[in-house]
Scaffold this active site. Structure first.
Site, PDB file in Angstrom:
ATOM      1  N   LYS A 164      17.177  82.066 -30.555  1.00 24.86           N
ATOM      2  CA  LYS A 164      15.865  82.592 -30.982  1.00 24.86           C
ATOM      3  C   LYS A 164      15.025  81.487 -31.639  1.00 24.86           C
ATOM      4  CE  LYS A 164      17.662  86.699 -30.023  1.00 24.86           C
ATOM      5  NZ  LYS A 164      17.254  87.719 -29.092  1.00 24.86           N
TER       6      LYS A 164
HETATM    7  C1  LIG Z   1      18.216  89.058 -29.200  1.00 26.01           C
HETATM    8  C2  LIG Z   1      17.571  90.379 -29.162  1.00 26.01           C
HETATM    9  C3  LIG Z   1      18.092  91.479 -29.873  1.00 26.01           C
HETATM   10  C4  LIG Z   1      19.432  91.476 -30.507  1.00 26.01           C
HETATM   11  O1  LIG Z   1      19.675  90.494 -31.411  1.00 26.01           O
HETATM   12  P1  LIG Z   1      21.168  90.011 -31.731  1.00 26.01           P
HETATM   13  O2  LIG Z   1      20.985  89.227 -32.981  1.00 26.01           O
HETATM   14  O3  LIG Z   1      21.618  89.184 -30.573  1.00 26.01           O
HETATM   15  O4  LIG Z   1      22.013  91.219 -31.928  1.00 26.01           O
HETATM   16  C5  LIG Z   1      17.369  92.651 -29.880  1.00 26.01           C
HETATM   17  N1  LIG Z   1      16.210  92.762 -29.215  1.00 26.01           N
HETATM   18  C6  LIG Z   1      15.697  91.749 -28.505  1.00 26.01           C
HETATM   19  C7  LIG Z   1      14.390  91.938 -27.805  1.00 26.01           C
HETATM   20  C8  LIG Z   1      16.366  90.530 -28.438  1.00 26.01           C
HETATM   21  O5  LIG Z   1      15.849  89.527 -27.717  1.00 26.01           O
END
Ligand SMILES: *Cc1c(COP(=O)(O)O)cnc(C)c1O
Length: 360
Positions: free
Chosen positions: A182
């Site tokens: 991210k």
């Molecule tokens: C990455 C992501 C999540 C989940 O996050 P994690 O930390 O991997 O559990 C939820 N929603 C979206 C749109 C994502 O890209």
């Protein structure tokens, strides 16, 4: 190899982790509280509850709003599966809206249709996909008109703006993920933000065994707490976030100028939006996606198909018998291709990727 993602971990993060290690307070504690305050303040929200992931953040957010079995939540058919799993974990039922063809975000008209047909819906859960905020003028108005709670999944949109206001500051509750790919990371981690003190208090209970007074458990909670180790990484990453986003935007601008191939549609950006390019997602038309992927593989260029399927057609939901035809999503999913845009690549590498795309 030009990879599709590369977490940017510097000496600052390493030193901060070592300091926590030396303190002995390695689970949840003061460092988490500081990170919660700093991140909430960066987005412009009053309360932050840090947790183990973006997925647990979504579950906490929905439960804290009182969403549960028998409730309906309107959401997008096109996202990472977690945005719907959060709804399903609570026992609520997702109702899917189609997306806008240009931004890949939930289509406000389709969302309104869902809300009209499901007058008992309790909430609208939107996702700022790939780093571009949804149309918050329209979606905030919808939430108000149909009297539903608004939840923003900002897992891909740290620092993005809609009309100069941060994604994650519009909803009743917003959630973020700090997974390594991210815009900023804590290893694994997430956070729930809200301005509602009662919701914040409930979220805190859910995250920590339903416990306000030690060993008095008011509700059946979970252990979804973030660790001081993760928070120490997050505090350093937050200081660098705007710089990371600037580099993502520089890389995207470079692609916009370099990609000259009539089969490729580069990302559309709404004039009210500041896109932070969690992904730079092109549409490869004329059925050329497989060919481009093959060329990428031959040239050592990473890529991603986010996402090859709509959420309602995922095998895990087969028995839930969701409607699976979403015309825009079904068109887009066959054409999207995300190419490297992260802060770890140079302008020369961006030009190399663009050259390969143009050579097709
Ligand atoms: C990455 C992501 C999540 C989940 O996050 P994690 O930390 O991997 O559990 C939820 N929603 C979206 C749109 C994502 O890209």
């Amino acid at each position: 190899m030009i990879t599709i993602a590369k977490p940017q971990i510097g000496q600052e993060e390493k030193d901060a982790v070592m300091e926590v290690m030396g303190s002995g307070m390695i689970a949840s504690g003061g460092v988490v509280s500081e990170f919660e305050k700093e991140f909430a303040s960066y987005i412009g929200m009053q309360h932050g509850i840090a947790c183990t992931s973006g997925t647990t953040a979504l579950e906490i957010a929905l439960r804290a709003l009182g969403i549960g079995a028998g409730d309906k939540v309107v959401t997008t058919a096109y996202s990472f599966i977690a945005s719907t799993n959060g709804i399903v974990y609570t026992g609520a039922t997702p109702v899917f809206a189609d997306i806008d063809e240009k931004t890949f975000n939930i289509d406000p008209e389709s969302a309104e249709e869902c809300l009209k047909q499901n007058p008992d819906a309790k909430a609208l859960l939107i996702v700022h996909l790939f780093g571009q905020p949804c149309n918050m003028d329209k979606l905030c108005a919808l939430a108000k008109k149909y009297n539903v709670k608004l939840i923003e999944d900002c897992a891909q949109a740290h620092g993005a703006l809609w009309n100069d206001k941060k994604a994650g500051s519009f909803g009743d509750v917003s959630t973020f993920s700090f997974y390594p790919t991210k815009n900023m990371t804590t290893g694994e981690g997430g956070i729930v933000l809200t301005n509602d003190e009662a919701v914040a208090e409930k979220a805190r209970l859910i995250e920590n065994h339903g416990m306000k007074i030690r060993y008095t458990h008011d509700i059946i909670g979970h252990n979804y707490r973030m660790t001081n180790i993760a928070a120490a990484i997050g505090r350093e990453q937050l200081k660098k976030l705007d710089g990371f986003n600037d580099l993502r935007r520089r890389n995207a601008a470079c692609y916009n100028g370099e990609i000259q191939n009539k089969a490729m549609i580069v990302p559309y950006v709404d004039e009210h939006a500041k896109h932070v390019y969690h992904q730079y997602t092109i549409r490869v038309t004329e059925g050329k996606r497989d060919q481009l992927i093959k060329t990428f593989e031959e040239n050592g260029i990473g890529y991603g198909i986010f996402y090859p399927f709509s959420i309602p057609e995922q095998p895990c939901y087969k028995e839930m018998n969701f409607k699976t035809a979403y015309p825009v999503t079904d068109r887009v999913k066959k054409e999207v291709l995300s190419i490297p845009v992260h802060p770890g690549i140079t302008e020369d590498e961006v030009k190399t990727v663009a050259r390969v795309i143009n050579s097709l």
